[in-house]
Scaffold this motif. Structure first.
Motif, PDB file in Angstrom:
ATOM      1  N   ASN A 134      87.981  54.703  33.341  1.00  0.00           N
ATOM      2  CA  ASN A 134      88.073  53.918  32.039  1.00  0.00           C
ATOM      3  C   ASN A 134      89.312  53.895  31.099  1.00  0.00           C
ATOM      4  N   TYR A 135      89.920  55.227  31.645  1.00  0.00           N
ATOM      5  CA  TYR A 135      91.275  55.211  30.724  1.00  0.00           C
ATOM      6  C   TYR A 135      92.248  53.985  30.889  1.00  0.00           C
ATOM      7  N   SER A 188      83.226  44.378  26.596  1.00  0.00           N
ATOM      8  CA  SER A 188      82.593  45.392  26.125  1.00  0.00           C
ATOM      9  C   SER A 188      81.723  46.488  26.920  1.00  0.00           C
ATOM     10  N   ILE A 189      81.844  46.089  28.128  1.00  0.00           N
ATOM     11  CA  ILE A 189      81.247  47.532  29.067  1.00  0.00           C
ATOM     12  C   ILE A 189      82.310  48.277  29.024  1.00  0.00           C
ATOM     13  N   CYS A 190      83.451  47.992  28.773  1.00  0.00           N
ATOM     14  CA  CYS A 190      84.514  49.279  28.873  1.00  0.00           C
ATOM     15  C   CYS A 190      84.297  50.303  27.501  1.00  0.00           C
ATOM     16  N   VAL A 191      84.290  49.632  26.373  1.00  0.00           N
ATOM     17  CA  VAL A 191      83.809  49.874  25.025  1.00  0.00           C
ATOM     18  C   VAL A 191      82.834  50.711  24.777  1.00  0.00           C
ATOM     19  N   ASP A 192      81.658  50.056  25.395  1.00  0.00           N
ATOM     20  CA  ASP A 192      80.295  50.954  25.516  1.00  0.00           C
ATOM     21  C   ASP A 192      80.521  52.180  26.405  1.00  0.00           C
ATOM     22  N   ILE A 193      81.208  52.143  27.469  1.00  0.00           N
ATOM     23  CA  ILE A 193      81.276  53.503  28.110  1.00  0.00           C
ATOM     24  C   ILE A 193      81.778  54.497  27.408  1.00  0.00           C
ATOM     25  N   THR A 194      83.020  53.919  26.637  1.00  0.00           N
ATOM     26  CA  THR A 194      83.728  54.857  25.900  1.00  0.00           C
ATOM     27  C   THR A 194      82.809  55.294  24.619  1.00  0.00           C
ATOM     28  N   GLN A 195      82.220  54.349  24.043  1.00  0.00           N
ATOM     29  CA  GLN A 195      81.663  54.889  22.853  1.00  0.00           C
ATOM     30  C   GLN A 195      80.374  55.847  23.289  1.00  0.00           C
ATOM     31  N   ASP A 196      79.699  55.717  24.608  1.00  0.00           N
ATOM     32  CA  ASP A 196      78.724  56.827  24.925  1.00  0.00           C
ATOM     33  C   ASP A 196      79.515  58.054  25.268  1.00  0.00           C
ATOM     34  N   VAL A 197      80.505  58.050  25.790  1.00  0.00           N
ATOM     35  CA  VAL A 197      81.077  59.510  26.080  1.00  0.00           C
ATOM     36  C   VAL A 197      81.538  59.985  24.750  1.00  0.00           C
ATOM     37  N   MET A 198      81.765  59.213  23.568  1.00  0.00           N
ATOM     38  CA  MET A 198      82.435  59.853  22.569  1.00  0.00           C
ATOM     39  C   MET A 198      80.904  60.518  21.752  1.00  0.00           C
ATOM     40  N   ARG A 199      79.886  59.820  21.880  1.00  0.00           N
ATOM     41  CA  ARG A 199      78.688  60.109  21.174  1.00  0.00           C
ATOM     42  C   ARG A 199      78.252  61.455  22.095  1.00  0.00           C
ATOM     43  N   MET A 200      78.248  61.387  23.407  1.00  0.00           N
ATOM     44  CA  MET A 200      77.669  62.671  24.126  1.00  0.00           C
ATOM     45  C   MET A 200      78.879  63.936  23.808  1.00  0.00           C
ATOM     46  N   LEU A 201      79.986  63.603  23.671  1.00  0.00           N
ATOM     47  CA  LEU A 201      80.679  64.858  23.382  1.00  0.00           C
ATOM     48  C   LEU A 201      80.456  65.338  22.006  1.00  0.00           C
TER      49      LEU A 201
END
Length: 146
Positions: free
Chosen positions: A83-84, A107-120
């Protein structure tokens, strides 16, 4: 009548104070994430929606996490291996980042990143985030991590 007004004023003050506390808690939580400053972002990112901007800020500041998070948008076909890579195409010897524009329109790339941010933010580990991303996004395609 006089007591009713006092009660209403007291309730309003209590509601406003409680609302302020929850806003403070949210801000404190989001500041726990390491983010690159917006003044280091290219013009294309600066003009993007806020969710895209924060995704770029997070990815640029957290390469060790995001190089281990796959993307499922099909970008493996253009050479991305995590994703990086959807956000960063290179870093020179002095640490200057060359940004990739791919995530600006995906949007898939951004959604993945936002999910990682939320989980952290929620206290989950990068490994937990990776497992969630694999489970949630595999329906969109193949992982780009070899």
């Amino acid at each position: 009548m006089k007591n009713s007004r006092k009660l209403i004023v007291a309730l309003l003050i209590g509601v406003m104070a409680f609302g302020g506390l929850s806003a403070c808690a949210t801000q404190r939580q989001s500041s726990d994430l390491h983010m690159m400053s917006m003044d280091q972002m290219p013009a294309e990112v600066l003009s993007a929606p806020t969710t895209v901007q924060t995704a770029y800020q997070f990815v640029a500041a957290n390469p060790d996490v995001m190089k281990n998070i796959p993307c499922y948008c099909g970008c493996g076909d253009i050479g991305h291996t995590s994703n990086y890579d959807c956000y960063v195409s290179g870093v020179d010897d002095k640490g200057k980042i060359t940004f990739d524009n791919h995530a600006l329109g995906c949007s898939i790339c951004v959604d993945i990143t936002q999910d990682v941010m939320r989980m952290l933010q929620d206290g989950k580990s990068p490994q937990d985030a990776r497992a969630y991303i694999d489970t949630t996004y595999a329906k969109y395609g193949q992982s780009n991590i070899p």
